[in-house]
Design a protein around this motif. Structure first.
Motif, PDB file in Angstrom:
ATOM      1  N   GLU A 133      41.677 -34.475   5.728  1.00 16.21           N
ATOM      2  CA  GLU A 133      41.096 -33.188   6.100  1.00 16.21           C
ATOM      3  C   GLU A 133      41.285 -32.973   7.602  1.00 16.21           C
ATOM      4  O   GLU A 133      40.880 -33.799   8.401  1.00 16.21           O
ATOM      5  CB  GLU A 133      39.588 -33.176   5.777  1.00 16.21           C
ATOM      6  CG  GLU A 133      39.283 -33.373   4.306  1.00 16.21           C
ATOM      7  CD  GLU A 133      39.391 -32.073   3.534  1.00 16.21           C
ATOM      8  OE1 GLU A 133      39.561 -31.020   4.171  1.00 16.21           O
ATOM      9  OE2 GLU A 133      39.316 -32.106   2.306  1.00 16.21           O
ATOM     10  N   GLU A 167      37.409 -35.845  -2.635  1.00 23.04           N
ATOM     11  CA  GLU A 167      36.948 -34.769  -3.505  1.00 23.04           C
ATOM     12  C   GLU A 167      35.614 -35.124  -4.155  1.00 23.04           C
ATOM     13  O   GLU A 167      34.742 -34.269  -4.339  1.00 23.04           O
ATOM     14  CB  GLU A 167      37.998 -34.477  -4.587  1.00 23.04           C
ATOM     15  CG  GLU A 167      39.303 -33.932  -4.048  1.00 23.04           C
ATOM     16  CD  GLU A 167      39.106 -32.631  -3.288  1.00 23.04           C
ATOM     17  OE1 GLU A 167      38.319 -31.783  -3.754  1.00 23.04           O
ATOM     18  OE2 GLU A 167      39.715 -32.464  -2.217  1.00 23.04           O
ATOM     19  N   LYS A 171      32.952 -34.717  -1.572  1.00 31.03           N
ATOM     20  CA  LYS A 171      32.718 -33.296  -1.341  1.00 31.03           C
ATOM     21  C   LYS A 171      31.831 -32.713  -2.442  1.00 31.03           C
ATOM     22  O   LYS A 171      30.867 -31.981  -2.169  1.00 31.03           O
ATOM     23  CB  LYS A 171      34.069 -32.571  -1.304  1.00 31.03           C
ATOM     24  CG  LYS A 171      34.034 -31.193  -0.669  1.00 31.03           C
ATOM     25  CD  LYS A 171      35.417 -30.550  -0.730  1.00 31.03           C
ATOM     26  CE  LYS A 171      36.440 -31.333   0.056  1.00 31.03           C
ATOM     27  NZ  LYS A 171      37.798 -30.748  -0.069  1.00 31.03           N
ATOM     28  N   CYS A 217      25.874 -34.526   5.237  1.00 31.42           N
ATOM     29  CA  CYS A 217      27.194 -35.086   5.531  1.00 31.42           C
ATOM     30  C   CYS A 217      27.141 -36.279   6.481  1.00 31.42           C
ATOM     31  O   CYS A 217      28.093 -37.057   6.546  1.00 31.42           O
ATOM     32  CB  CYS A 217      28.107 -34.014   6.115  1.00 31.42           C
ATOM     33  SG  CYS A 217      28.497 -32.682   4.954  1.00 31.42           S
ATOM     34  N   LEU A 271      34.071 -37.096   4.905  1.00 30.05           N
ATOM     35  CA  LEU A 271      33.658 -35.692   4.867  1.00 30.05           C
ATOM     36  C   LEU A 271      32.992 -35.297   6.174  1.00 30.05           C
ATOM     37  O   LEU A 271      32.186 -36.047   6.718  1.00 30.05           O
ATOM     38  CB  LEU A 271      32.673 -35.489   3.698  1.00 30.05           C
ATOM     39  CG  LEU A 271      32.265 -34.059   3.372  1.00 30.05           C
ATOM     40  CD1 LEU A 271      33.471 -33.236   2.916  1.00 30.05           C
ATOM     41  CD2 LEU A 271      31.189 -34.053   2.290  1.00 30.05           C
ATOM     42  N   LEU A 313      33.534 -29.391   4.848  1.00 29.85           N
ATOM     43  CA  LEU A 313      32.763 -28.910   3.700  1.00 29.85           C
ATOM     44  C   LEU A 313      32.666 -27.382   3.719  1.00 29.85           C
ATOM     45  O   LEU A 313      32.872 -26.726   2.692  1.00 29.85           O
ATOM     46  CB  LEU A 313      31.371 -29.531   3.730  1.00 29.85           C
ATOM     47  CG  LEU A 313      30.436 -29.127   2.582  1.00 29.85           C
ATOM     48  CD1 LEU A 313      30.987 -29.616   1.248  1.00 29.85           C
ATOM     49  CD2 LEU A 313      29.042 -29.688   2.812  1.00 29.85           C
ATOM     50  N   HIS A 368      35.853 -25.793   2.730  1.00 32.91           N
ATOM     51  CA  HIS A 368      36.006 -25.841   1.271  1.00 32.91           C
ATOM     52  C   HIS A 368      35.207 -24.722   0.597  1.00 32.91           C
ATOM     53  O   HIS A 368      35.700 -24.048  -0.311  1.00 32.91           O
ATOM     54  CB  HIS A 368      35.541 -27.208   0.766  1.00 32.91           C
ATOM     55  CG  HIS A 368      35.245 -27.264  -0.698  1.00 32.91           C
ATOM     56  ND1 HIS A 368      36.226 -27.211  -1.673  1.00 32.91           N
ATOM     57  CD2 HIS A 368      34.060 -27.358  -1.374  1.00 32.91           C
ATOM     58  CE1 HIS A 368      35.677 -27.272  -2.872  1.00 32.91           C
ATOM     59  NE2 HIS A 368      34.358 -27.365  -2.715  1.00 32.91           N
TER      60      HIS A 368
END
Length: 856
Positions: free
Chosen positions: A171, A490, A493, A522, A581, A586, A589
């Motif tokens: 990411e 994933e 997340k 997070c 993450l 986040l 996303h």
């Protein structure tokens, strides 16, 4: 997980875990892919520590936690939030929001006794409403699924289709853009105050022509916030006034003379001696003394009465009580000023500050929120802030940047000073800003909460939450499916979105090394999460403003399994649970589903949607207090869903006792009225029955004497206070004050009252009171007392129910204010019962824009 395991899909890497198939599924997982709402059981005892984890594969290298990223400083407009309405001195850059002014220092840690045991009720309210929380969440999910259609999500390539050789999609970090450099304008003092004041007076003539910006929701959608802007700058705190020669701080029993700058810092501590929570805090003491010694070193130190230098080395030898006693005497003297003098001083202050209270924004008069530069003091912080006690230095004009229109007159700085910079930032809604020395945060002078700009910000926030209704079903289906994703990033997340949606956790931001160790979803660390099979999770961490968050919840079995995986060895204390993450990743996303969607929108949506459903089901009846209690009951359920909990205050039991005494006092008054009825018509005892006239059992003779003594004392205090006020008025009007004989005459009423009580206690009879008393009048008075008793009983019950819940946070920041207006109009309850004057101004757009049929 070892570095070697990072190269393979998650299911294969963890396929050897007990009870887990190669696909990563468990028998306990629901078949339909949907998860049960997380249920809070925070008041259950916590006995076990964390679940033992299986060791990682032999030779696995230690996984490192994500390093903190320093936040870049810029002049960018601060993000709109509930902090906008707080005083500048109270705003902080912490990652999470303060739930309640009270700290939770007495909460147990995971593994210790459960909270709530010391409550004076038999069952804590959180435990009572656990089942309701589950029911509300289930209904909210069902209604959302049934009434909204999922909007198409923005197409993105899945991690599975774009996975690298190591099976983990990287990411990119969302770095903030560097602030643009703007050249400082030359500042020449001009007649700024008089010009803005004149324009302001012209605007007063147009006050009747109301501007309903909410009827044009497209207004303000662009990046340019204003075209013209005029204001008069900021108000600086008064300069320090040195203490009298006879008031000195003592060191080891010796009075010492300090430089005025050092003396000012000493007075910061001295004035706080009655705040034991701060001054007895070892961290507060250590930080203060460190800064105090620095200022002593810079200003030449301390000297004894003979002029000899005194080296101040030990905090325990410092005696600030002489300073405290002097400053406290000044405060008491100010309180004791005559009402007329207080009124005069207030009028002078308001007149001096009047030019700063308003600005002219695009030709319209707008109120400024906090135009005062915060004075120097000691930083307190909230919770367990590591910098509590540090000295907040005096802000100078050279630190302040002014934001104003190009054609406007720049407000002049104080004589002998210059502004740091003058900007014309039309994309910003701030009027002035500076950087404070404690945390390096930027402080902003903004418009008031009831201004158009702030109202539009609130309006957009709640409209964004309303828009989430269209997407929530799709989001929930996707994260439930992704809870078993092959890719670790994933799966983390999806788990994070689950916790944010179902448990109302805040996302949490990365912290610098010198910031308070507060965390959110997070940034949860290994030690913040404990697991109890089969599916209970204990969260224990410092949340927003260093306020402790403690909760024990039942989660979806797959979520429990994921957290177990995320905590797997070699992870240890200090390592992050969601190590792949970030908050920015986040939110990026989430924006694939809906433009502008961030993690914090879920709290607003869940709170408002739940309240909306509760209001639809509600049938509030009865008196106004009963209807208000019904509203508070609904508000309380929302607060519990959002985890807006608080500890029971030390004064709660005393307050409840006082309310109980007041109710008993009203019942005693009822009994006296009934006895007066008997004195007028003795045959009523046969008609109504002896029980109607009987004294309640809990009103014992001992209680009666105590209560009568209280009434006598209360009446005496009222008469004396009235006498003093009358004398103050006479003096202010130029008349002579009344003599003490007048007070003695007025107190004759108290003597008659005392005599009457003694007679009643002796005979058990009460003589009729008042002018021309009749049975009908007395019965009417009894009915009024019954209403007062009923009202006070409802209020007492409401207070008892709210002792563990903070209603204000959800009502002001998370529940759409239009829902409160709907309740007010639907059940004919004055909006004043829910919103104070300040909130009515803040939410004017909500009050004037909806009717009782509006829906969230």
């Amino acid at each position: 997980m070892s570095s070697s395991e990072d190269d393979m899909p998650l299911a294969r890497a963890n396929g050897r875990m007990n009870g887990t198939s190669a696909s990563g599924t468990t028998n306990a997982q629901p078949q339909n892919g949907s998860s049960e709402p997380a249920i809070s059981i925070r008041f259950g005892a916590v006995q076990d520590k964390d679940v033992e984890m299986e060791d990682a594969a032999t030779g696995a290298s230690k996984r490192k936690s994500r390093a903190s990223i320093d936040q870049q400083k810029s002049y960018a407009e601060p993000e709109s939030s509930e902090d906008d309405d707080r005083p500048l001195s109270k705003r902080r850059r912490t990652s999470v929001k303060h739930e309640d002014p009270e700290t939770d220092d007495d909460l147990p840690k995971a593994g210790e006794t459960a909270i709530g045991d010391e409550s004076d009720s038999d069952v804590p309210i959180g435990k009572k409403l656990t089942a309701q929380k589950k029911k509300i969440q289930q209904k909210a999910t069902k209604d959302a699924n049934g009434t909204t259609k999922p909007a198409p999500a923005k197409e993105t390539k899945s991690a599975a289709s774009t996975k690298k050789a190591n099976g983990v999609k990287k990411e990119p970090a969302d770095a903030k853009p560097a602030p643009k450099k703007v050249k400082a304008e030359s500042v020449t003092p001009k007649k700024g105050k008089s010009q803005v004041k004149a324009d302001s007076e012209e605007m007063d003539a147009d006050e009747d022509d109301e501007y309903h910006w909410w009827e044009d929701p497209t207004k303000g959608d662009g990046t340019k916030k204003w075209t013209t802007l005029e204001h008069n700058g900021v108000v600086f705190p008064p300069p320090y006034e040195p203490l009298p020669e006879n008031v000195k701080m003592k060191y080891n029993g010796t009075p010492v003379t300090l430089h005025p700058d050092a003396e000012e810092v000493a007075s910061f501590f001295g004035t706080m001696l009655n705040s034991e929570h701060n001054v007895k805090n070892p961290v507060f003491q250590k930080n203060f003394f460190m800064d105090f010694k620095d200022i002593l070193k810079k200003t030449g130190g301390a000297k004894d009465p003979q002029g000899n230098k005194v080296e101040i080395k030990e905090f325990d030898k410092c005696d600030f009580r002489p300073i405290f006693e002097y400053l406290q005497a000044q405060r008491d003297e100010k309180k004791a000023l005559p009402a007329a003098e207080k009124k005069r001083l207030k009028a002078e202050k308001e007149a001096a500050e009047a030019p700063y209270q308003y600005c002219i924004w695009d030709g319209r008069k707008q109120k400024v929120g906090n135009f005062r530069v915060e004075p120097p003091s000691l930083f307190r912080g909230r919770g367990e802030h590591p910098k509590t006690g540090r000295v907040k230095t005096r802000v100078q004009p050279e630190q302040i940047t002014i934001n104003i229109g190009k054609e406007a007159t720049v407000p002049p700085p104080p004589p002998g000073h210059n502004w740091k910079e003058v900007k014309h930032d039309q994309e910003g809604t701030w009027l002035a800003m500076w950087q404070e020395n404690i945390n390096g945060n930027y402080k902003y002078v903004m418009l008031a909460a009831n201004s158009d700009v702030k109202g539009q910000s609130d309006y957009k926030k709640f409209e964004k939450a309303r828009e989430l209704k269209k997407y929530i079903d799709k989001i929930r289906k996707d994260y439930n499916k992704a809870l078993k994703h092959d890719m670790m990033v994933e799966r983390q997340k999806a788990t994070a979105v689950y916790l944010i949606d179902q448990l109302a956790l805040r996302a949490g931001n990365e912290k610098g090394e010198d910031e308070a160790e507060t965390v959110g979803c997070c940034s949860l660390k290994y030690e913040n999460v404990s697991l109890k099979p089969p599916n209970k999770v204990i969260f224990d961490f410092l949340g927003k403003d260093s306020i402790r968050f403690y909760d024990e919840v039942e989660v979806d079995p797959q979520v429990f399994k994921n957290l177990k995986i995320f905590k797997k060895a070699p992870k240890k204390e200090g390592d992050e649970i969601f190590d792949r993450l970030t908050t920015s990743a986040l939110n990026k996303h989430l924006q694939n589903y809906m433009p502008g969607l961030t993690a914090k929108v879920f709290r607003t949506y869940n709170a408002s949607f739940t309240m909306s459903n509760l209001l639809k089901e509600m049938k509030a009846t009865g008196t106004i207090p009963e209807k208000v209690k019904a509203y508070n009951d609904a508000n309380r359920k929302v607060a519990i869903l959002c985890n807006h909990k608080r500890t029971v205050t030390a004064s709660h039991a005393n307050q409840m006792e006082k309310m109980s005494e007041r109710i008993k006092g009203l019942r005693y008054q009822k009994w006296r009225l009934k006895q007066q009825m008997l004195a007028l018509e003795p045959n009523l005892k046969k008609k109504k029955g002896a029980s109607f006239f009987a004294l309640d059992e809990d009103l014992t003779p001992e209680w009666l004497q105590e209560h009568q003594a209280f009434l006598i004392e209360e009446q005496t205090a009222k008469i004396k206070k009235k006498f003093e006020k009358d004398n103050e008025k006479r003096v202010s009007d130029g008349e002579k004050p009344m003599k003490d004989s007048e007070l003695t005459e007025r107190l004759e009423v108290v003597k008659e009252m005392e005599k009457k009580f003694k007679q009643e206690n002796k005979t058990g009879k009460v003589e009729p009171e008042g002018r021309a008393p009749t049975v009908e009048k007395l019965e009417a008075n009894i009915e009024k007392l019954d209403q007062r008793i009923a009202t006070m009983s409802v209020q007492a019950q409401d207070k008892e129910d709210n002792k563990e819940v903070a209603l204000g946070t959800s009502k002001i920041n998370y529940i759409d204010p239009r829902l409160s207006v709907v309740f007010s109009k639907k059940f004919n309850v004055p909006i004043e019962k829910f919103f104070s004057k300040a909130l009515r101004e803040k939410f004017e757009w909500a009050i004037k824009s909806v009717d009782e049929d509006w829906e969230f």
